[in-house]
Design an enzyme around this catalytic site. Structure first.
Site, short mmCIF file in Angstrom:
data_model
loop_
_atom_site.label_atom_id
_atom_site.label_comp_id
_atom_site.label_asym_id
_atom_site.label_seq_id
_atom_site.Cartn_x
_atom_site.Cartn_y
_atom_site.Cartn_z
N CYS A 160 39.56 50.84 48.10
CA CYS A 160 38.34 50.46 47.20
C CYS A 160 36.85 50.84 48.19
CB CYS A 160 38.65 49.13 46.78
SG CYS A 160 39.88 49.06 45.70
N ASN A 191 33.38 41.44 48.84
CA ASN A 191 32.84 42.65 49.13
C ASN A 191 31.83 42.52 49.22
OD1 ASN A 191 35.28 44.92 47.04
ND2 ASN A 191 35.17 44.34 48.82
N HIS A 221 34.33 47.08 37.11
CA HIS A 221 35.30 46.03 35.78
C HIS A 221 35.59 44.61 35.63
CE1 HIS A 221 38.49 48.53 38.74
NE2 HIS A 221 38.78 47.13 38.61
N TYR A 223 38.93 42.98 34.27
CA TYR A 223 39.89 42.88 33.77
C TYR A 223 40.42 41.56 32.66
CZ TYR A 223 41.86 45.73 38.02
OH TYR A 223 42.41 46.31 39.03
N1 LIG Z 1 42.94 43.44 40.98
C1 LIG Z 1 42.72 42.82 42.94
N2 LIG Z 1 41.47 43.11 42.51
C2 LIG Z 1 40.90 42.79 44.38
O1 LIG Z 1 39.56 42.31 44.39
C3 LIG Z 1 42.09 43.41 45.01
C4 LIG Z 1 42.69 43.85 44.90
N3 LIG Z 1 43.85 44.07 43.29
N4 LIG Z 1 43.60 44.34 46.00
C5 LIG Z 1 43.30 44.74 47.33
C6 LIG Z 1 42.58 43.50 47.47
C7 LIG Z 1 42.76 42.30 47.81
N5 LIG Z 1 41.57 41.51 47.78
C8 LIG Z 1 41.15 40.15 46.81
C9 LIG Z 1 42.84 39.23 46.63
C10 LIG Z 1 42.60 38.24 46.45
C11 LIG Z 1 41.24 37.38 46.05
C12 LIG Z 1 41.47 36.45 45.46
O2 LIG Z 1 42.45 35.66 44.82
N6 LIG Z 1 40.74 35.66 45.62
C13 LIG Z 1 39.99 33.99 45.63
C14 LIG Z 1 40.63 33.13 47.21
C15 LIG Z 1 41.74 33.55 47.87
C16 LIG Z 1 41.66 32.35 48.22
O3 LIG Z 1 42.06 31.35 48.20
O4 LIG Z 1 41.47 32.82 50.06
C17 LIG Z 1 39.13 33.50 44.48
O5 LIG Z 1 38.93 32.53 44.40
O6 LIG Z 1 37.56 34.56 45.08
C18 LIG Z 1 40.16 38.35 46.57
C19 LIG Z 1 39.81 39.82 47.17
C20 LIG Z 1 40.60 42.29 47.09
N7 LIG Z 1 41.34 43.29 46.28
O1 LIG Z 2 37.98 45.63 48.48
C1 LIG Z 2 38.56 45.58 47.26
C2 LIG Z 2 39.99 46.16 47.06
C3 LIG Z 2 40.61 46.26 45.82
N1 LIG Z 2 39.27 45.89 44.89
C4 LIG Z 2 40.31 45.73 43.62
C5 LIG Z 2 39.06 46.70 42.87
C6 LIG Z 2 40.65 47.18 41.13
O2 LIG Z 2 40.53 46.36 40.83
C7 LIG Z 2 42.18 47.19 42.60
C8 LIG Z 2 42.72 48.96 42.99
O3 LIG Z 2 42.74 49.55 42.22
P1 LIG Z 2 42.53 51.25 42.23
O4 LIG Z 2 43.52 51.31 40.84
O5 LIG Z 2 43.07 51.25 43.32
O6 LIG Z 2 40.87 50.95 42.08
O7 LIG Z 2 42.07 46.33 43.91
C9 LIG Z 2 38.47 45.70 44.76
O8 LIG Z 2 37.48 45.32 44.10
N2 LIG Z 2 37.51 45.24 45.61
#
Ligand SMILES: Nc1nc(=O)c2c([nH]1)NC[C@@H]1CN(c3ccc(C(=O)N[C@@H](CCC(=O)O)C(=O)O)cc3)CN21
Ligand SMILES: O=c1ccn([C@H]2C[C@H](O)[C@@H](COP(=O)(O)O)O2)c(=O)[nH]1
Length: 283
Positions: A160, A191, A221, A223
């Site tokens: 991403c 990010n 975006h 969700y």
């Molecule tokens: N739908 C989606 N959103 C994303 O931001 C995302 C993906 N998929 N897939 C790949 C990576 C994984 N990332 C993620 C995944 C989970 C959290 C999350 O659950 N954050 C929680 C706390 C996490 C923790 O306790 O360590 C939060 O409240 O920020 C954040 C970024 C960013 N990316």
């Molecule tokens: O570093 C990251 C990695 C992933 N995401 C989010 C952005 C999208 O919601 C999904 C990936 O879906 P795609 O269909 O491949 O765009 O994960 C993010 O915010 N930051």
């Protein structure tokens, strides 16, 4: 923080609904946001309107720099964010290139550390860029990219935030990071931390002064199942001042990052925040 909240508010006010095939959910979407982080003033862009799990975001960055390709490696250093994409997405589970439990495939750092050359072999883009910057060289193409469309079928997700370009001007190091898609409530916070930390870290190990980091997000975006929490809870809160990030000054090289650095080498001070909000995650 204000620019992040402005982006969230803009999505709520002006966003258009877009169906997303991969997750089966609708996303309220805007196109293009440009965020700037003052690494020079150490204004760490942590979310203050909810508790941020910033250590996991730095661990994720560390994993990318090390070229990790397994959710288990990310878990070992304190980051759970890849478990779902590695193990719960049906398309990836059905993909014959998946090497088993926790495999993420050829993604992110695994690509940048072994970027395939059409004439054979591969290039370590991260090492190459850091070597140049350490010598004070900016060849106007100091680019780390994770984007390799010919290999998308070998990974669980397309990157991403897929490209980082460094520049040196008057002894000051700048970073431009480019993101094609952002889940603003969850990925947004992660990010921003990563862009800021990447510039601060690379400035430290190359001996350059850190300037500003510029973060472009194309498809931003929220969700459908996150909207209410964002609109009615998070956006009703008043932000606090930015905290500061401190990195262990003993980190002096890329090799240090690859070998002994842990999350204990990062500290945040003056972090005042509102209560945690748990946003739903879409796989
Ligand atoms: N739908 C989606 N959103 C994303 O931001 C995302 C993906 N998929 N897939 C790949 C990576 C994984 N990332 C993620 C995944 C989970 C959290 C999350 O659950 N954050 C929680 C706390 C996490 C923790 O306790 O360590 C939060 O409240 O920020 C954040 C970024 C960013 N990316
Ligand atoms: O570093 C990251 C990695 C992933 N995401 C989010 C952005 C999208 O919601 C999904 C990936 O879906 P795609 O269909 O491949 O765009 O994960 C993010 O915010 N930051």
């Amino acid at each position: 923080m204000k620019q992040y909240l402005d982006l969230c508010q803009r999505i709520v006010d002006e966003g258009k609904w877009v169906e997303n095939k991969r997750t089966g959910k609708r996303c309220l979407t805007v196109i293009n946001a440009d965020l700037t982080y003052h690494v020079d003033k150490n204004e760490f862009p942590l979310d203050t309107t909810r508790k941020s799990f910033w250590k996991a975001a730095i661990a994720e960055l560390l994993g990318y720099l090390r070229g990790y390709d397994s959710a288990a490696q990310f878990r070992e250093i304190g980051c759970n964010t890849w478990n779902a994409n590695a193990n719960e997405n049906q398309d990836w589970l059905n993909n014959p290139n998946r090497k088993g439990e926790d495999d993420m495939g050829f993604v992110y750092g695994a690509v940048a550390r072994n970027f395939p050359k059409p004439d054979g072999g591969s290039v370590d883009l991260i090492k190459q860029v850091i070597d140049d910057l350490s010598k004070g060289i900016d060849n106007r193409g100091e680019i780390i990219t994770f984007y390799h469309p010919g290999s998308f079928h070998l990974g669980c997700l397309r990157p991403c935030m897929f490209q980082h370009q460094f520049s040196i001007l008057d002894g000051v190091l700048y970073l431009n990071s480019y993101q094609r898609s952002q889940d603003v409530p969850l990925g947004g916070n992660f990010n921003a931390i990563q862009v800021f930390t990447l510039l601060k870290l690379v400035a430290q190990i190359t001996g350059l002064e850190a300037g500003k980091a510029f973060h472009k997000i194309v498809n931003a975006h929220i969700y459908e199942d996150q909207l209410e929490l964002m609109r009615d809870v998070q956006l009703k809160r008043t932000p606090f001042a930015s905290p500061q990030l401190h990195i262990n000054p003993d980190i002096k090289s890329f090799e240090d990052l690859e070998t002994w650095v842990t999350l204990d080498d990062f500290e945040v001070t003056n972090y005042q925040h509102h209560d945690a909000i748990q946003y739903p995650f879409s796989v």
